[in-house]
Design an enzyme around this catalytic site. Structure first.
Site, PDB file in Angstrom:
ATOM      1  N   LEU A 161       0.818  -1.226   0.000  1.00  0.00           N
ATOM      2  CA  LEU A 161       0.000   0.000   0.000  1.00  0.00           C
ATOM      3  C   LEU A 161       0.848   1.271   0.000  1.00  0.00           C
ATOM      4  O   LEU A 161       1.647   1.498   0.912  1.00  0.00           O
ATOM      5  CB  LEU A 161      -0.924   0.013   1.234  1.00  0.00           C
ATOM      6  CG  LEU A 161      -1.828   1.237   1.355  1.00  0.00           C
ATOM      7  CD1 LEU A 161      -2.886   1.271   0.268  1.00  0.00           C
ATOM      8  CD2 LEU A 161      -2.466   1.309   2.731  1.00  0.00           C
ATOM      9  N   ASP A 162       0.671   2.101  -1.013  1.00  0.00           N
ATOM     10  CA  ASP A 162       1.357   3.393  -1.126  1.00  0.00           C
ATOM     11  C   ASP A 162       2.873   3.264  -1.163  1.00  0.00           C
ATOM     12  O   ASP A 162       3.596   4.219  -0.853  1.00  0.00           O
ATOM     13  CB  ASP A 162       0.941   4.350   0.014  1.00  0.00           C
ATOM     14  CG  ASP A 162      -0.548   4.668  -0.009  1.00  0.00           C
ATOM     15  OD1 ASP A 162      -1.161   4.596  -1.086  1.00  0.00           O
ATOM     16  OD2 ASP A 162      -1.100   4.991   1.057  1.00  0.00           O
TER      17      ASP A 162
END
Lengths: 283, 283, 283, 283
Positions: free
Chosen positions: B227-228
């Site tokens: 994530l990210d």
């Protein structure tokens, strides 16, 4: 180090990059950085800068240049091939405002600006102590417009004695004569305290204030005999507002002036600048 | 147009540029733009992007690729050679915040973003009218975390039917499954509304407000299953101050988000991005 | 000059500004600059900074303070009223990286940073000559984590002897003890070489490089006993790209670090900063 | 909402702020935001903007104005007191380049630009569909310099019929007559596609290209009868380099133009602008 820099300017035509890179390959050169630009792939002007490492440098520098000659002739090139180890002999001219000089000296001292500073020349003595505290020679040549010729004679002698490659006008507020400028084509960098072509000439901060602009700027450029009209190297701006007096603009302008000048000087020192039709290619 | 783009990634060694440019020269190609980068001239990784014009394009595109194969083998290259005329088939995913979608549509409409937008997909209907006013197909696929699998099946079918090259998450607030992401390596671009790696995850503006930062940012990046944490393509910031509420930060963030996403998408569409070790080379 | 500065922090309620400005009017004060901020007009916190000129200053400074007391009591204010002529006695702490120190000294010398610099303290001797060339006292206090207590005793004695108002950590790479920090609440300004809260702690440039960010930053903040978590005063960034090595990031970071620190220090010296809930109000 | 805005311009003298804030206090107003500026505390000009909430608004707006009259007389003020709920009736004029119009419409649609857009007027029909897709009236008034008078008569009738407060020239490439301009003092905002005062007049991008500048800009300003010489509201710039053609400059200029115009228009809509001696105070 064994780093060389090849700069090329020639009419664009197929085969240039191929020939140049073959030449470097043959001479055991590793390309570190390569930049090119063409005004037009059809009949335009082609520009290139290659930075390379070669075990043949620095010994065979002259030989490399000789070998490259035939390629250069084929493509009708203006070109130069230099060693990065040949650090440019530099003179800094300054008057009473010292922020640009200070920036250059500090960047030089911390190793972020690779120049061989041979002298700081000023028409005032304000920076004598500062310059000497950096272990650099300072020359005081008082000047005014009546003795411009004699002043420049002294300056030219110094520049010649030290074999100067680059002259930096770090807020040197004197006009240079056409002869002086003509003797140093694209070897004099000036900082102008405005976003050119706005506010050409004197007192740009006062005029920016009067016009009520919301940004002020600075411009580093090569000096030609058209005032503030030489090829622009770098520009930047800083935001101002209605509360800022002329004096505030001067203060705020200082930090952008010193940065814009230092950046331009670095690019010249690293042979990143090619002048073409009164503009700069920045590689 | 007769423009091609060659992208290369291989172990650095002498002779690459020379071979490539000879190949192009032989094939009557004029180099329009050329960029290269090496992590290290000694045993590093070498990257190159060349944009060229050739009268052989588009007819002999396949032939050019075949010919290039032997050079590619010699230097152990990962590479691609494509025509700029093969505009990428693009899907845009969006939820309720529409500023990024609007920016992309307007840039596309004014010809500043060269994509073949095949669809806009949303879990809401807010943008239906907007999308259709641009003459583009809109697909409404309601979603929530309980039906994620069924939602993605519908999406995957659409993507396959339209042979999509690039998926843009223009503030699409749903998490994609690992399978979905794995099926589109470096083909999904997301905009995160913070200056990564600051404020990874949810509510970055609230957290930026609580921390009292003086700048907020946005990051466009390729989506991976961390994530990210995917390769960052572009980032930018906007200045904020103590007077700005969380809501103000959201508003101010919008203009930087849409610009950072549009820039990243353009670079992908122009084949300017190469991913290497979870970073992007931007040529 | 006859300039005073009034800083106020109190619960918001109607009538504050009216009372304060009446008080100043009664005392023949001309308001030069006035800034206010409220977190919420209903039951929020109110902040104000007024810079004024009064013919009663500096003679009647104490008297003005006494008079203001009753207004302050009415509105339950935390406040200060000082003369701009009381320049803050400042100590600069530095280790081996000198760019921030140099910036502060040059800005001070050119009159753009109004501080009464009483000392530069370092655990190394690298800057001794530089500091003394500016005519300032230099104190060399070697340190390592085993003798932290003794080191701080020496430092605390110096700070007390010179009655220091502000401590600037200009890339001082030592951790201060909780006691040292607690003794100087919001009187220590540090520069962190990242865009906080990204890359808290050591080696931010290496970690920025590894993450592949496209911007690096710097943050000046008040020091608290939570590492890099104190109230942020100022931040700025500089653009980087894939070609920049860790070393390049360090170099490029320097120019933004020194500017961000100098800006933060100036604002503190001009009493423009109010701390509230681990954030700064910058007036 | 019950928000009011008070704007003041008067000779500076002690007691103004005190009187104004007492007046607001007496009228149960909470100050939300307050800005002031004086050209000089001694005999200068004083400017102030206060945004406040009062339970008396909107009902007692007229009464508040009457009460304030005596204070205004005492200090010889030019002033206005308006409700934020009186959203400005706005007309947008546009020609063939639509990026500025699009930005304004999108910002308006997303609630980030609080205007009552009554009409979009154009000498071309390119934007008809776009404007109507936003549910706004579009008026096509073909024009050329021979029928300027008739064209303006039609425009003036429209502006009067709709009681327009603000005219935005969103790249409207026609010259307005002196009479038209004189009829709308500081009520017409234009966007000029250069960093004024550089490149006043036609073709600024071509001239920027020819001069070889490294930054291009945009300027929003009030229109006066001196071409491109009216009070500057906002400016910003974007970096360009030697590779950018005139066409590239135009493209890159678009994103800065639309942002600079939208910012300027927002400030006008929020009554943040006061004109003084051909400059703007931006509160």
């Amino acid at each position: 180090k064994q780093t060389g820099r090849l700069l090329i300017k020639c009419p664009d035509q197929p085969g240039i990059v191929s020939s140049v890179t073959q030449f470097l390959h043959k001479n055991e050169a590793n390309i570190i950085e390569s930049n090119q630009y063409t005004t037009d792939p059809q009949d335009g002007k082609f520009f290139m800068r290659i930075e390379f490492e070669s075990s043949k440098l620095p010994e065979a520098e002259e030989e490399l240049r000789n070998d490259f000659g035939s390629i250069a002739d084929t493509f009708d090139m203006e070109w130069s091939l230099k060693g990065a180890y040949d650090v440019k002999k530099t003179a800094i001219f300054v008057s009473k405002e010292l922020h640009c000089l200070r920036e250059l000296l500090l960047e030089w001292q911390s190793g972020d600006l690779i120049a061989d500073i041979k002298m700081v020349v000023s028409n005032h003595e304000d920076c004598k102590e500062l310059v000497e505290s950096f272990g650099l020679p300072f020359f005081h040549i008082p000047s005014n417009k009546d003795i411009r010729k004699q002043v420049e004679e002294k300056q030219l002698k110094l520049l010649k004695d030290y074999d100067i490659d680059l002259i930096v006008l770090a807020r040197y507020m004197q006009i240079l004569t056409p002869d002086f400028v003509a003797a140093h084509p694209f070897k004099i960098i000036n900082i102008h305290h405005s976003f050119l072509p706005a506010f050409i000439g004197a007192n740009p901060h006062k005029r920016a204030y009067d016009r009520g602009v919301k940004l002020i700027g600075a411009t580093s450029h090569y000096v030609t005999n058209d005032l503030d009209e030489g090829p622009i190297i770098e520009q930047d701006i800083v935001r101002v507002d209605h509360r800022d007096s002329v004096n505030d603009l001067k203060k705020m302008g200082r930090s952008v002036e010193r940065i814009v000048l230092a950046r331009g000087v670095k690019w010249d020192l690293e042979d990143r600048l090619i002048v073409h039709e009164n503009k700069t290619i920045v590689f």
